[in-house]
Design a protein around this motif. Structure first.
Motif, short mmCIF file in Angstrom:
data_model
loop_
_atom_site.label_atom_id
_atom_site.label_comp_id
_atom_site.label_asym_id
_atom_site.label_seq_id
_atom_site.Cartn_x
_atom_site.Cartn_y
_atom_site.Cartn_z
N UNK A 2 0.80 -1.23 0.00
CA UNK A 2 0.00 0.00 0.00
C UNK A 2 0.83 1.28 0.00
N UNK A 3 2.04 1.21 0.59
CA UNK A 3 2.81 2.44 0.76
C UNK A 3 4.22 2.37 0.17
N UNK B 35 -5.13 -1.61 7.61
CA UNK B 35 -5.41 -1.97 6.22
C UNK B 35 -6.91 -1.85 5.90
N UNK B 36 -7.47 -0.67 6.20
CA UNK B 36 -8.88 -0.40 5.88
C UNK B 36 -9.13 1.09 6.08
N UNK B 37 -10.20 1.65 5.52
CA UNK B 37 -10.48 3.09 5.69
C UNK B 37 -10.73 3.42 7.17
N UNK B 38 -10.21 4.57 7.61
CA UNK B 38 -10.41 5.06 8.97
C UNK B 38 -10.70 6.56 8.91
N UNK B 39 -11.72 7.00 9.62
CA UNK B 39 -12.07 8.43 9.65
C UNK B 39 -10.99 9.23 10.36
N UNK B 40 -10.97 10.54 10.09
CA UNK B 40 -9.91 11.39 10.62
C UNK B 40 -9.93 11.47 12.15
N UNK C 46 -1.17 8.43 4.41
CA UNK C 46 -2.63 8.23 4.42
C UNK C 46 -3.13 7.89 3.03
N UNK C 47 -3.98 6.87 2.95
CA UNK C 47 -4.66 6.49 1.71
C UNK C 47 -6.14 6.31 2.01
N UNK C 48 -6.92 6.29 0.98
CA UNK C 48 -8.37 6.12 1.19
C UNK C 48 -8.69 4.76 1.79
N UNK C 49 -7.86 3.74 1.46
CA UNK C 49 -8.16 2.38 1.93
C UNK C 49 -7.18 1.89 3.00
N UNK C 50 -6.25 2.73 3.48
CA UNK C 50 -5.28 2.30 4.47
C UNK C 50 -4.63 3.51 5.14
N UNK D 72 -12.38 2.09 16.21
CA UNK D 72 -13.43 1.07 16.19
C UNK D 72 -13.49 0.37 14.84
N UNK D 73 -13.58 -0.96 14.91
CA UNK D 73 -13.72 -1.75 13.70
C UNK D 73 -12.42 -2.04 12.97
N UNK D 74 -11.28 -1.61 13.53
CA UNK D 74 -9.98 -1.83 12.86
C UNK D 74 -9.11 -2.75 13.68
N UNK D 75 -8.18 -3.42 13.01
CA UNK D 75 -7.22 -4.30 13.69
C UNK D 75 -5.83 -3.96 13.17
#
Length: 741
Positions: free
Chosen positions: A60-61, A427-432, A472-476, A506-509
């Protein structure tokens, strides 16, 4: 089976030798391609969090920082206009290099964290592309082109993981070449002294050649199907030659002994295969079992030594069982040709009076002789109580290595070492807002200098500067946790665990990687599989020795004594390489014991100790089965095998001790530790503790429950056939007990 092997060697000896020669040529051609198939690295568990984090960052990076170029402005400051122009030109060249990506410099970012505290040095960070093997080649290319004392008016030195790996890759061949230059001539001289004749001394080299070429061919085939580390070739050469010496020495000694009784060449071959050949087969099985334990570990660095070790043992045993008897059948009494003048009397007798007298003395006073040896071994093992494990870092290199010097400068002159940062990837979208809160909490952990994220730069639990959009990426999302802690230190490992314990968005690992996380995961991976490996070794060794001896006591006695010698060896190595004793003499830096090499050393030393266990026990059991009482069987058995074991141990120890000249500290540890383990086992254990234990156990040494005796009677393997009658006119040799003063 062994009787058929003997008959094949006698009746088709020349055919066997021709087929063996053809096989060696074919295996040599196949094995020549091994280095093109084998890989560098393999120290990490591919299923660990840190490995998965590294993979996600690469996908991803563009990969994490693994190369740090330390740029110094001779006689000036790094911000001077002329220095800036030279630095920007250097960075432009690096960015255009196809081997690199994610090149970040002080002159581009303008970040004070990339400048030294005194303003005379700056960092250029980059990621070297490729897997472990290609990364090493790419790193060498970059370092050779861009580093030096005068690069456009700048002094450029390389550090970071890629540079450390490059320095290690450059040093290891030099160390191996020096070790072989010392070991090979010494081994050849010792072979002549031990065997007493030129022909006999050359025979182990035949078995060694078969074992080494065959294992190289095996590694070539395996390298095309799975990951195999190139370092496995080092074990192949050392162990192949060593086992060739061990097995050939046993076979030649027995063959000579049979000839000395007046037996015909054919009968001598038969008896040698039925006795020494059977011992070689069992010995090889026990060594292979010990080395096969390496296959349970997920790191292909360790598995590769398992592939090489099992292969070289099996091929050495096959060569010994089939080729050596055929050579005996062809050579006959000429096996003693080229006898050295001083060796005529020394090799006339099969028995070694010194070992027989030692065994007799020990069995007369077992407690008095064994307790001091036990005390010394336990004292030597005591440093194990404080052992800590680690992974290789710059400290395994000599003080003068460039990457080691750069690492020291980064730690002393910069605010946190970006190369040693903890890498967190989501490895997933996360809000700011959740990401901002998570990064702020990470920056509040003890020891953290700053946290870099796409939402900002944080210190002390709050945002202090703008973030880096590249993180920062949209998906990671990627977060760098930079500390001032020494990489791989206990505090750095504790920080990794604290980072993993912080509640994520929340919702991320999050996956946590970096050098500290790799060490934590490596230790957890090895310690988690170690009980399985030890259990496998103990169980299979017990079963093999039971089938060999018919006793349940002998396997337990062997395991206990072998663990004593190995504990003493590991304790001494901990005392030297971890606690720092003798460090100035060896030129090493005290640091935690390298985990993979410690496990490897244990498995190899255990296997070789069982090798000598079978050598000694087989002769004792043979004499016991022929009707000798327990004491006479032990005394005569050690009299026959003591010289063989001690000579084989000295020859093999020389090969490993030669690694003590290495500049890479874990190679020194492996060589010195394995050599020491061999000598402790051959002298202290076989010479003193075995006869003492056998005397104290008495008749119970051969005990087995009735059901197991019946099982052994059906499936067990024993020495074949009765001993041949002495030649007419030859007087039987009295037991050592009767000759002892």
């Amino acid at each position: 089976m062994f009787a058929r092997i003997a008959e094949l060697a006698i009746r088709r000896s020349r055919l066997v030798l021709v087929l063996a020669f053809v096989a060696v040529v074919v295996m040599g051609v196949v094995g020549a391609g091994a280095f093109g198939k084998l890989k560098e690295g393999g120290y990490d568990d591919p299923a660990s969090h840190s490995s998965r984090a590294q993979k996600a960052i690469e996908e991803k990076f563009g990969g994490e920082t693994n190369l740090v170029l330390l740029v110094r402005a001779p006689g000036g400051r790094i911000d001077a206009p002329a220095v800036r122009r030279s630095g920007q030109a250097l960075v432009a060249g690096l960015k255009s290099d196809q081997n690199l990506e994610n090149v970040v410099s002080y002159w581009d970012a303008g970040s004070p964290i990339l400048r030294s505290k005194d303003g005379h040095e700056a960092m250029v960070l980059a990621h070297v592309k490729g897997d472990d093997t290609h990364r090493a080649k790419n790193a060498k290319s970059v370092i050779d082109e861009y580093t030096g004392a005068d690069k456009g008016g700048l002094g450029v030195r390389a550090g970071g993981g890629a540079a450390i790996g490059n320095d290690m890759s450059a040093q290891v061949p030099k160390d191996l070449l020096l070790a072989e230059a010392i070991a090979v001539p010494l081994t050849l001289v010792l072979l002549l002294l031990v065997f007493g004749s030129v022909v006999a001394a050359l025979l182990p080299l035949v078995i060694g050649t078969i074992a080494i070429t065959g294992t190289f061919a095996e590694l070539t085939v395996l390298g095309g199907a799975t990951d195999v580390a190139v370092t496995a070739t080092n074990l192949t050469t050392a162990l192949g030659l060593g086992l060739g010496i061990d097995y050939a020495l046993l076979m030649i000694s027995r063959f000579r002994e049979q000839l000395a009784t007046g037996a015909s060449v054919e009968d001598a071959v038969r008896r040698t295969v039925l006795t020494a050949g059977r011992t070689v087969a069992f010995s090889a099985a026990t060594v292979a079992v010990a080395l096969s334990a390496l296959l349970v570990f997920p790191q292909y660095f360790l598995r590769s030594f398992g592939y090489a070790g099992v292969g070289v043992v099996a091929i050495a045993a096959l060569g010994t069982l089939f080729v050596m008897p055929a050579l005996f059948a062809v050579l006959g009494h000429r096996v003693n040709s080229g006898r050295l003048p001083w060796a005529k009397r020394a090799h006339a007798e099969a028995r070694a009076p010194l070992w027989g007298r030692l065994a007799h003395t020990v069995m007369r006073r077992p407690a008095l002789t064994a307790l001091p040896v036990l005390a010394v071994l336990l004292l030597a093992a005591s440093p194990l109580l404080g052992i800590t494990l680690g992974t290789p870092d710059e400290r395994v290199l000599p003080d003068g290595a460039e990457s080691r010097q750069v690492t020291s400068v980064l730690r002393e002159k910069f605010s946190g070492n970006d190369d040693a940062a903890i890498r967190v990837v989501i490895d997933k979208p996360v809000s700011r807002a959740p990401l901002d809160s998570y990064a702020a909490r990470l920056s509040g952990l003890k020891g953290v200098v700053r946290v870099e994220a796409g939402t900002g730069t944080y210190a002390g639990g709050r945002s202090t500067a703008a973030g880096d959009p590249a993180l920062s990426r949209a998906d990671a999302q990627r977060i760098n946790v930079v500390s001032a802690l020494a990489p791989r230190s206990e505090d750095a490992q504790s920080l990794v665990k604290e980072v993993r314990a912080v509640a994520p968005p929340a919702g991320s690992r999050p996956l946590v990687g970096g050098t500290g996380a790799e060490l934590v995961d490596s230790k957890d991976s090895i310690s988690g599989r170690l009980p399985i490996a030890l259990g496998l070794v103990a169980l299979t060794t017990f079963l093999l020795l039971f089938l060999f001896t018919g006793s349940v006591v002998q396997p337990l006695r062997a395991l206990v004594l072998n663990m004593l010698s190995l504990g003493a060896t590991l304790g001494v190595m901990t005392w030297i390489f971890q606690d720092g004793h003798l460090s100035p003499l060896l030129g090493v830096t005290a640091q935690p014991m390298e985990a993979s090499m410690t496990v490897l050393m244990f498995c190899i030393a255990f296997g070789l100790s069982m090798d000598y266990e079978v050598f000694v026990t087989s002769r004792i059991k043979e004499l016991h089965d022929q009707g000798e009482d327990n004491e006479s069987a032990v005394v005569d058995g050690l009299g026959h095998t003591g010289r063989i074991v001690s000579a084989a141990a000295c020859l093999l120890a020389v090969s490993f001790f030669a690694f003590g000249t290495a500049k890479i500290s874990f190679m020194q540890m492996f060589g010195l530790g394995t050599g020491l383990a061999i000598l402790i086992d051959a002298i202290a254990v076989r010479g003193v503790l075995v006869p003492a234990a056998m005397r104290l156990l008495g008749r119970s040494a051969w005990y087995a429950p009735r059901v197991l005796r019946e099982l052994h009677g059906r499936y067990g393997l024993t020495e074949g056939g009765p001993a041949p009658a002495a030649a007419p006119g030859s007087a039987p040799q009295p037991p050592y007990a009767k000759n002892a003063p």
